[in-house]
Scaffold this active site. Structure first.
Site, PDB file in Angstrom:
ATOM      1  N   TYR A  53     -50.253 -82.316 -26.726  1.00  0.00           N
ATOM      2  CA  TYR A  53     -49.168 -83.189 -27.175  1.00  0.00           C
ATOM      3  C   TYR A  53     -49.455 -84.652 -26.826  1.00  0.00           C
ATOM      4  O   TYR A  53     -50.067 -84.952 -25.817  1.00  0.00           O
ATOM      5  CB  TYR A  53     -47.847 -82.803 -26.539  1.00  0.00           C
ATOM      6  CG  TYR A  53     -47.235 -81.509 -27.029  1.00  0.00           C
ATOM      7  CD1 TYR A  53     -47.826 -80.763 -28.044  1.00  0.00           C
ATOM      8  CD2 TYR A  53     -46.062 -81.028 -26.479  1.00  0.00           C
ATOM      9  CE1 TYR A  53     -47.265 -79.581 -28.482  1.00  0.00           C
ATOM     10  CE2 TYR A  53     -45.486 -79.846 -26.910  1.00  0.00           C
ATOM     11  CZ  TYR A  53     -46.082 -79.128 -27.912  1.00  0.00           C
ATOM     12  OH  TYR A  53     -45.513 -77.952 -28.340  1.00  0.00           O
ATOM     13  N   LEU A 219     -33.743 -76.839 -35.573  1.00  0.00           N
ATOM     14  CA  LEU A 219     -33.014 -77.477 -36.685  1.00  0.00           C
ATOM     15  C   LEU A 219     -33.802 -77.425 -37.992  1.00  0.00           C
ATOM     16  O   LEU A 219     -33.482 -78.137 -38.948  1.00  0.00           O
ATOM     17  CB  LEU A 219     -32.677 -78.927 -36.331  1.00  0.00           C
ATOM     18  CG  LEU A 219     -31.814 -79.122 -35.086  1.00  0.00           C
ATOM     19  CD1 LEU A 219     -31.462 -80.594 -34.901  1.00  0.00           C
ATOM     20  CD2 LEU A 219     -30.561 -78.272 -35.131  1.00  0.00           C
ATOM     21  N   LEU A 223     -33.508 -79.988 -41.445  1.00  0.00           N
ATOM     22  CA  LEU A 223     -32.654 -79.499 -42.523  1.00  0.00           C
ATOM     23  C   LEU A 223     -31.260 -79.137 -42.030  1.00  0.00           C
ATOM     24  O   LEU A 223     -30.272 -79.298 -42.761  1.00  0.00           O
ATOM     25  CB  LEU A 223     -33.287 -78.263 -43.179  1.00  0.00           C
ATOM     26  CG  LEU A 223     -34.375 -78.493 -44.216  1.00  0.00           C
ATOM     27  CD1 LEU A 223     -34.890 -77.155 -44.722  1.00  0.00           C
ATOM     28  CD2 LEU A 223     -33.852 -79.330 -45.373  1.00  0.00           C
TER      29      LEU A 223
END
Length: 329
Positions: A53, A219, A223
């Site tokens: 990350y 989520l 959307l």
């Protein structure tokens, strides 16, 4: 904040976990540090990251790799009991370079990846060390031997998986049992109202083995967070997002109307729907600002009625239940 056990363990984690994929990439270092402070202040104790990350996760684009872990390490270095206030979870598997042993789950890679993550994080132990994908080319004896060594050395406390199928979880756990090793305590998977495939076989396997589910993308890539309003206002204008909105427009209209009738934000309803499932130990949220983080705190305290749950099932139907009854008698 509310808490739950991580699978069959005695470890308690906050029902919302702070995801840090955006740290150092979408969210700058200063804001990331503020997010960590705010999360702990609000009672969030589960912090999730990964060695890859901090930038584009590509073997040919090493810039940014490890940056999320480094930022968390900077936050921990401020002291004040920070390390003891969080359950620190990171992952390995993704390529961290272009060499043949810079990826996957060989014992060589597991040892090196753990040492590198500990150095970036500036800590002596990882609370939850997660395999970010199944490695079909490395035998479980090798994987578990390497993980056992890290546990014996006190560098890792618990081991988890991510993006495993149900039969991968079963195989991993059976092999761990043969070695009298605790094995997996969590599985991090794509799960939300728009993506319910894990209900077929993965969730039943997790329930059987006492492994906690940690949904990612709760989520649905935005959307379920009020997508119609965001698309109309231009806040989410990428071609992929707009295409997804059009593909699901009729469902989104019904969903957002239901949320409006409930007087709740669509994002909170989506998170609360996940958290009502007893298989879910915590769910990952990835706010970009402290304000966005604060807005999510309603979800763990939102109780959805049986009628609302039925309506959500009608709008976003699942795979028909668990296997094999979902497709056979």
């Amino acid at each position: 904040m509310t808490y739950d056990h991580l699978g069959r363990t005695g470890l308690e984690v906050s029902k919302l976990g702070l995801g840090t994929m955006n740290f150092g990439w979408v969210t700058d270092a200063s804001t990331s540090l503020d997010l960590l402070d705010r999360a702990v202040e609000e009672g969030i104790n589960f912090v999730d990251t990964a060695d890859a990350y901090g930038g584009p996760q590509s073997p040919d684009m090493e810039q940014g790799y490890g940056l999320s872990e480094e930022i968390i390490g900077r936050w921990l270095a401020q002291g004040g009991g920070r390390r003891d206030r969080i359950v620190l979870a990171t992952k390995l598997y993704q390529p961290m370079g272009t060499g043949p042993n810079d990826r996957h789950l060989s014992a060589y890679k597991i040892r090196k990846a753990a040492e590198d993550s500990l150095q970036r994080l500036g800590t002596d132990h990882i609370d939850l060390y997660q395999m970010n994908h199944v490695d079909r080319s490395t035998p479980w004896d090798e994987i578990w031997q390497a993980m056992e060594q890290l546990v014996r050395e006190g560098k890792v406390t618990y081991v988890g998986s991510s993006n495993f199928a149900g039969w991968h979880v079963a195989t991993a756990q059976q092999e761990a049992d043969k070695r009298h090793f605790l094995g997996l305590v969590s599985e991090q998977s794509l799960y939300n109202l728009t993506a319910r495939t894990v209900e077929l076989e993965l969730i039943p396997a997790l329930r059987h083995y006492g492994i906690g589910l940690i949904p990612w993308s709760p989520l649905g890539g935005g959307l379920l967070g009020g997508a119609l309003r965001k698309a109309d206002s231009g806040r989410r204008s990428s071609p992929d997002f707009l295409a997804a909105v059009e593909r699901h427009r009729s469902q989104l209209e019904r969903y957002e109307a239901l949320c409006a009738d409930l007087g709740e934000r669509p994002a909170d309803v989506a998170l609360a729907w996940l958290l009502h499932n007893p298989a879910v130990a915590t769910t990952i949220v990835g706010p970009r600002t402290p304000e966005q983080l604060h807005q999510t705190l309603r979800a763990p305290h939102l109780n959805l009625s049986a009628e609302t749950l039925r309506e959500l099932d009608e709008i976003w139907p699942g795979p028909g239940g668990e296997a094999p009854e979902a497709y056979a008698w």
